[in-house]
Design an enzyme around this catalytic site. Structure first.
Site, PDB file in Angstrom:
ATOM      1  N   ASP A 159      13.058 -15.964  -8.111  1.00 36.14           N
ATOM      2  CA  ASP A 159      14.161 -15.285  -8.795  1.00 36.14           C
ATOM      3  C   ASP A 159      15.358 -15.205  -7.853  1.00 36.14           C
ATOM      4  OD1 ASP A 159      13.185 -13.373  -7.001  1.00 36.14           O
ATOM      5  OD2 ASP A 159      12.008 -12.413  -8.575  1.00 36.14           O
ATOM      6  N   ASP A 217      18.255 -12.707  -6.494  1.00 36.80           N
ATOM      7  CA  ASP A 217      18.750 -11.329  -6.442  1.00 36.80           C
ATOM      8  C   ASP A 217      20.170 -11.327  -5.916  1.00 36.80           C
ATOM      9  OD1 ASP A 217      16.299 -10.410  -7.329  1.00 36.80           O
ATOM     10  OD2 ASP A 217      15.515 -10.150  -5.303  1.00 36.80           O
ATOM     11  N   ASP A 276      12.992  -6.766   5.716  1.00 38.94           N
ATOM     12  CA  ASP A 276      11.785  -6.841   6.545  1.00 38.94           C
ATOM     13  C   ASP A 276      11.841  -7.955   7.596  1.00 38.94           C
ATOM     14  OD1 ASP A 276      11.517  -8.680   4.467  1.00 38.94           O
ATOM     15  OD2 ASP A 276       9.609  -7.916   3.722  1.00 38.94           O
TER      16      ASP A 276
HETATM   17  P1  ATP Z   1       9.175 -13.642  -3.341  1.00 39.89           P
HETATM   18  O1  ATP Z   1       9.867 -12.934  -4.459  1.00 39.89           O
HETATM   19  O2  ATP Z   1       9.299 -15.114  -3.354  1.00 39.89           O
HETATM   20  O3  ATP Z   1       7.783 -13.149  -3.121  1.00 39.89           O
HETATM   21  P2  ATP Z   1      11.101 -12.251  -1.756  1.00 39.89           P
HETATM   22  O4  ATP Z   1      11.595 -12.473  -0.369  1.00 39.89           O
HETATM   23  O5  ATP Z   1      12.101 -12.335  -2.855  1.00 39.89           O
HETATM   24  O6  ATP Z   1       9.895 -13.230  -1.982  1.00 39.89           O
HETATM   25  P3  ATP Z   1      10.492  -9.633  -2.710  1.00 39.89           P
HETATM   26  O7  ATP Z   1       9.233  -8.868  -2.565  1.00 39.89           O
HETATM   27  O8  ATP Z   1      10.908 -10.085  -4.057  1.00 39.89           O
HETATM   28  O9  ATP Z   1      10.388 -10.854  -1.717  1.00 39.89           O
HETATM   29  O10 ATP Z   1      11.641  -8.733  -2.054  1.00 39.89           O
HETATM   30  C1  ATP Z   1      13.002  -9.129  -2.068  1.00 39.89           C
HETATM   31  C2  ATP Z   1      13.664  -8.849  -0.733  1.00 39.89           C
HETATM   32  O11 ATP Z   1      13.654  -7.441  -0.462  1.00 39.89           O
HETATM   33  C3  ATP Z   1      12.961  -9.480   0.460  1.00 39.89           C
HETATM   34  O12 ATP Z   1      13.411 -10.805   0.669  1.00 39.89           O
HETATM   35  C4  ATP Z   1      13.363  -8.553   1.602  1.00 39.89           C
HETATM   36  O13 ATP Z   1      14.639  -8.860   2.079  1.00 39.89           O
HETATM   37  C5  ATP Z   1      13.432  -7.202   0.923  1.00 39.89           C
HETATM   38  N1  ATP Z   1      12.159  -6.440   1.033  1.00 39.89           N
HETATM   39  C6  ATP Z   1      11.098  -6.482   0.192  1.00 39.89           C
HETATM   40  N2  ATP Z   1      10.127  -5.664   0.606  1.00 39.89           N
HETATM   41  C7  ATP Z   1      10.568  -5.076   1.723  1.00 39.89           C
HETATM   42  C8  ATP Z   1      10.022  -4.103   2.618  1.00 39.89           C
HETATM   43  N3  ATP Z   1       8.814  -3.593   2.439  1.00 39.89           N
HETATM   44  N4  ATP Z   1      10.786  -3.712   3.664  1.00 39.89           N
HETATM   45  C9  ATP Z   1      12.030  -4.211   3.860  1.00 39.89           C
HETATM   46  N5  ATP Z   1      12.588  -5.122   3.063  1.00 39.89           N
HETATM   47  C10 ATP Z   1      11.876  -5.558   1.999  1.00 39.89           C
HETATM   48 MG    MG Z   2      11.629 -11.903  -4.974  1.00 40.87          MG
END
Ligand code: ATP
Ligand code: MG
Length: 438
Positions: free
Chosen positions: A65, A67, A144
């Site tokens: 997705d 964001d 993170d």
């Molecule tokens: P995917 O959706 O492909 O699993 P993503 O990187 O988009 O990977 P998400 O869980 O959707 O991961 O979270 C979006 C963003 O929010 C992450 O890329 C990160 O920057 C931030 N994020 C998510 N969880 C945390 C956390 N526990 N602590 C700090 N930042 C976080």
């Molecule tokens: Mg994501």
């Protein structure tokens, strides 16, 4: 990414890659995300693509997705889009909906929350939210891992890196932003996410980040069960569950994450089989996952008990599942699915030709239970020939029918069900709908 000589950001200056210095093009974003970015930008706000999408695009992967990050407040965002609603209690996010299934999340840049954001005398969510808004730099630093904190700026198509994520991406490294000991303490779920991203992307975990995990492992026991449950399912959806659970065992987090799971080679191997099945395109569901995680626990309980009438087996199935389902507040429906798989598993093991087999074969839960049984046989513990026998029997028995929706035969009048005498209620966790065997 092939580049190896990335500049590193300094305290004052991020690294900015201009359009000609990186391969990402607007054409790779979905159309509606581009519309959202432009409407924000043309209304005078900053509009960035944030989070995992830039990481994935730079790695040549398809993002799940997109964001959006902006300096517009949630209310300002809402005023710009008709199809927008605000969600979230502590931190408000704007959700912009396009059609049935495209939802774009727009978040105002925010900084790391600290104690002072939650004063005892303020109950107002508004107060908290506004105090958490931040600059793009602060927004990058509250994330993170460095590779998850890259931004794409629609204004000039540049990539902005405040945290050294470009270098880590090119060197295939998962590195926690800031001090890992502190960041894991703030949010222990990040430990699991570190293992998950390393497995998904085939990256190594930076030494300092990795070493902090055993030191903070115990904190996972205090993390939100709902969030852990969601991250656990992510492991299975991304087909990295076995790899991550093994590493969770090695780094000491597994006993705090899934205390009842038996960290043995045989159990890991069953999870390997599930990952392979998901890789082959069969989606996992949580009932299946839980049954797989605790199948060995159930088998041991069975082996240790002499008298096994139906109620006793039900009880053992519940006992094997209870530590997990209670802690994670798994719904009765999902518990029921997992339990059905245990009951069917026992029947498969007992072999063919027992009373009620026809009904058992036509039960809606039997087909999936047989899949689990087959996978288990493939780990070397069971006899694949028995599984094959059952499979043949299942195929010959025709299509499984849903017991609760048995169609009325033509010519037969629909009758009102006879009223039954009230029976005393069964134990709450044994009551859900119909049951596979006996
Ligand atoms: P995917 O959706 O492909 O699993 P993503 O990187 O988009 O990977 P998400 O869980 O959707 O991961 O979270 C979006 C963003 O929010 C992450 O890329 C990160 O920057 C931030 N994020 C998510 N969880 C945390 C956390 N526990 N602590 C700090 N930042 C976080
Ligand atoms: Mg994501």
């Amino acid at each position: 990414m092939s580049h190896t000589d990335y500049r590193l950001p300094t305290k004052d200056e991020p690294v900015i890659l201009t359009r000609s210095e990186h391969p990402i093009s607007r054409k790779q974003f979905d159309e509606e995300t581009v519309k959202v970015l432009y409407r924000l930008y043309r209304s005078g706000y900053k509009a960035y693509l944030v989070g995992g999408s830039i990481r994935d695009l730079l790695l040549g992967r398809t993002p799940k997705d997109f964001d959006v990050g902006t300096d517009a407040t949630p209310n300002q965002v809402r005023k710009l889009f008709r199809n927008c609603f605000l969600v979230g209690r502590r931190f408000r996010l704007a959700h912009i909906r396009f059609g049935q299934d495209n939802l774009i999340e727009v978040a105002t840049f925010r900084r790391q929350a600290d104690e002072s954001d939650f004063p005892d005398d303020s109950e107002s969510p508004q107060f908290t939210a506004e105090n958490m808004f931040g600059t793009p730099r602060e927004d990058a630093f509250r994330r993170d891992f460095t590779i998850n904190a890259l931004f794409y700026n629609i204004e000039d198509f540049s990539i902005i890196d405040y945290v050294g994520g470009l270098r880590d991406l090119s060197e295939k490294r998962i590195r926690m932003i800031g001090d890992p000991l502190v960041r894991f303490e703030e949010d222990p779920v990040r430990m699991l996410r570190a293992l998950e991203f390393a497995a998904r992307l085939n990256f190594t975990i930076d030494r300092e980040t990795l070493e902090a995990i055993p030191a903070r492992a115990h904190l996972l026991a205090t993390a939100s069960p709902a969030r852990l449950r969601e991250e656990m399912m992510e492991l299975f959806r991304h087909k990295v569950a076995a790899k991550v659970l093994r590493q969770a065992g090695e780094t000491g987090i597994l006993t705090h994450l899934l205390p009842a799971f038996l960290p043995e080679e045989g159990c890991y191997r069953l999870i390997d089989q599930i990952d392979a099945r998901t890789l082959a395109g069969i989606p996992v569901n949580e009932g299946f996952v839980i049954a797989a995680l605790y199948l060995e626990n159930f088998r041991r309980l069975l082996a240790a008990t002499d008298e096994l009438d139906f109620t006793a087996v039900m009880h053992l199935a519940n006992t094997a599942l209870a530590p997990h389902t209670r802690h994670f507040q798994v719904s009765h429906g999902i518990q029921h699915q997992a339990r059905e798989m245990f009951l069917a598993f026992r029947r498969f093991q007992m072999g063919r030709g027992r009373k009620g087999e026809r009904r058992f074969l036509r039960h809606p839960a039997t087909a999936q239970a047989l899949e689990l049984y087959e996978l288990w046989c493939r780990t070397g513990k069971g006899d694949p020939a028995t599984a094959a026998d059952w499979k043949e029997a299942l195929e010959q028995s025709g299509k499984p029918q849903s017991v609760s929706h048995t169609p009325v035969k033509s010519g037969e009048k629909k009758r009102r069900p006879r009223r039954r005498k009230k029976r005393p209620a069964k134990a709450a966790d044994q009551s859900a709908s119909t049951t596979v065997s006996e």
